[in-house]
Write a protein that holds these residues in place. Structure first.
Motif, PDB file in Angstrom:
ATOM      1  N   SER A  12      -9.291  -1.150  -0.307  1.00 42.89           N
ATOM      2  CA  SER A  12      -8.801  -0.045   0.523  1.00 42.89           C
ATOM      3  C   SER A  12      -7.316  -0.200   0.857  1.00 42.89           C
ATOM      4  CB  SER A  12      -9.616   0.056   1.809  1.00 42.89           C
ATOM      5  OG  SER A  12      -9.512  -1.133   2.564  1.00 42.89           O
ATOM      6  N   LEU A  13      -6.799  -1.424   0.867  1.00 36.28           N
ATOM      7  CA  LEU A  13      -5.381  -1.638   1.170  1.00 36.28           C
ATOM      8  C   LEU A  13      -4.464  -1.093   0.086  1.00 36.28           C
ATOM      9  CD1 LEU A  13      -5.207  -5.255   2.639  1.00 36.28           C
ATOM     10  CD2 LEU A  13      -4.983  -3.095   3.863  1.00 36.28           C
ATOM     11  N   THR A  14      -4.955  -0.994  -1.131  1.00 35.70           N
ATOM     12  CA  THR A  14      -4.111  -0.553  -2.234  1.00 35.70           C
ATOM     13  C   THR A  14      -3.973   0.963  -2.323  1.00 35.70           C
ATOM     14  OG1 THR A  14      -5.922  -0.505  -3.836  1.00 35.70           O
ATOM     15  CG2 THR A  14      -4.703  -2.586  -3.614  1.00 35.70           C
ATOM     16  N   VAL A  15      -4.634   1.684  -1.431  1.00 37.73           N
ATOM     17  CA  VAL A  15      -4.573   3.148  -1.395  1.00 37.73           C
ATOM     18  C   VAL A  15      -4.827   3.723  -2.796  1.00 37.73           C
ATOM     19  CG1 VAL A  15      -3.285   5.162  -0.560  1.00 37.73           C
ATOM     20  CG2 VAL A  15      -2.855   2.930   0.458  1.00 37.73           C
ATOM     21  N   ASN A  16      -6.053   3.581  -3.218  1.00 30.12           N
ATOM     22  CA  ASN A  16      -6.458   4.068  -4.546  1.00 30.12           C
ATOM     23  C   ASN A  16      -5.595   3.488  -5.666  1.00 30.12           C
ATOM     24  OD1 ASN A  16      -8.529   5.657  -3.445  1.00 30.12           O
ATOM     25  ND2 ASN A  16      -7.056   7.279  -2.996  1.00 30.12           N
ATOM     26  N   HIS A  17      -5.263   2.231  -5.527  1.00 32.57           N
ATOM     27  CA  HIS A  17      -4.512   1.467  -6.539  1.00 32.57           C
ATOM     28  C   HIS A  17      -3.083   1.954  -6.741  1.00 32.57           C
ATOM     29  CE1 HIS A  17      -8.277  -0.506  -7.381  1.00 32.57           C
ATOM     30  NE2 HIS A  17      -8.839   0.662  -7.581  1.00 32.57           N
ATOM     31  N   THR A  18      -2.518   2.645  -5.766  1.00 28.78           N
ATOM     32  CA  THR A  18      -1.124   3.073  -5.879  1.00 28.78           C
ATOM     33  C   THR A  18      -0.161   2.042  -5.301  1.00 28.78           C
ATOM     34  OG1 THR A  18      -1.180   4.270  -3.776  1.00 28.78           O
ATOM     35  CG2 THR A  18      -1.723   5.522  -5.777  1.00 28.78           C
ATOM     36  N   PRO A  27       4.583   0.434  -7.493  1.00 29.23           N
ATOM     37  CA  PRO A  27       5.234   0.027  -8.736  1.00 29.23           C
ATOM     38  C   PRO A  27       5.730   1.188  -9.588  1.00 29.23           C
ATOM     39  CG  PRO A  27       2.875  -0.373  -8.847  1.00 29.23           C
ATOM     40  CD  PRO A  27       3.169   0.098  -7.456  1.00 29.23           C
ATOM     41  N   GLU A  28       5.253   2.397  -9.314  1.00 34.16           N
ATOM     42  CA  GLU A  28       5.651   3.550 -10.115  1.00 34.16           C
ATOM     43  C   GLU A  28       6.748   4.384  -9.460  1.00 34.16           C
ATOM     44  OE1 GLU A  28       2.206   5.738 -11.270  1.00 34.16           O
ATOM     45  OE2 GLU A  28       1.166   3.936 -11.933  1.00 34.16           O
ATOM     46  N   SER A  29       7.205   3.953  -8.277  1.00 35.80           N
ATOM     47  CA  SER A  29       8.208   4.727  -7.557  1.00 35.80           C
ATOM     48  C   SER A  29       9.081   3.776  -6.741  1.00 35.80           C
ATOM     49  CB  SER A  29       7.518   5.726  -6.620  1.00 35.80           C
ATOM     50  OG  SER A  29       8.460   6.362  -5.801  1.00 35.80           O
ATOM     51  N   ASP A  30      10.279   4.227  -6.414  1.00 34.62           N
ATOM     52  CA  ASP A  30      11.164   3.407  -5.598  1.00 34.62           C
ATOM     53  C   ASP A  30      10.730   3.370  -4.140  1.00 34.62           C
ATOM     54  OD1 ASP A  30      12.723   2.864  -7.780  1.00 34.62           O
ATOM     55  OD2 ASP A  30      14.214   4.411  -7.337  1.00 34.62           O
TER      56      ASP A  30
END
Length: 144
Positions: free
Chosen positions: A107-113, A49-52
Motif C-alpha cells: 500500500s505504501l507504493t501507491v499502486n506501484h507508482t 521513477p517515471e517522473s521528476d
C-alpha cells in the motif's frame, strides 16, 4: 511544505513538522538513556521513477498508509518533500520487524507508482540528535 497554525503538523500530510520532530527526538533520546532501551530511526525516501515529481495525491496516500502501519507512540516527521523519519522506541526490539512490515506493505507504493527506500540506525550511548541524524543521512538503504 506548509505547516499547520499550531506548528506541530505538516498541513498536507498531518505528519510531525521538522521543528516538532526535532523536539520529540531530543525527548526520546533522553528517555532512551534513562531506560537503557536505545531508540531507532527509520528514514523512508520515496519518489516516482517515471517522473521528476511525486503527485500530491501519492504523498497523501503514502502518509496515510504509513500512519496506519505505525504505532501511536512512534513519531513520524516529514523532513523533506519526499522524506519521512520515524522515531521507534526500544529500537532493537521493534525496528527490524517494523522495517520488514514496511517493505512488505504494498500500500505504501501507491499502486506501484512509488519507489521506496528505507534506512535504519540505532542510537548509541551519549549520542546527541545532530550526530544521530548525520549517521542516518549516511545509512545504507534497502530498496523495495
Amino acid at each position: 511544505m506548509l505547516f499547520s497554525h499550531d506548528g506541530i503538523h505538516d498541513s498536507q500530510t498531518h505528519l510531525a513538522s521538522p521543528s516538532y520532530f526535532y523536539d520529540q527526538l531530543r525527548r526520546e533520546i533522553s528517555l532512551a538513556t534513562r531506560t537503557e532501551k536505545p531508540l531507532a530511526l527509520i528514514k523512508i525516501l520515496f519518489d516516482n521513477p517515471e517522473s521528476d515529481q511525486v503527485r500530491a495525491y501519492d504523498i497523501l496516500h503514502f502518509s496515510h498508509e504509513l500512519t496506519q502501519l505505525t504505532r501511536r507512540e512512534d513519531c513520524i516527521g516529514r523532513l523533506g518533500v519526499n522524506e519521512v523519519v520515524i522515531i521507534v522506541r526500544d529500537g532493537h526490539g521493534n525496528a527490524e520487524l517494523f522495517v520488514n512490515r514496511l517493505l512488505d506493505a504494498t500500500s505504501l507504493t501507491v499502486n506501484h507508482t512509488l519507489h521506496i527506500r528505507i534506512g535504519v540506525i540505532f542510537a548509541r550511548n551519549n549520542e546527541d540528535s545532530l550526530k544521530l541524524l548525520d549517521r542516518l543521512d549516511r545509512a545504507e538503504f534497502v530498496t523495495r
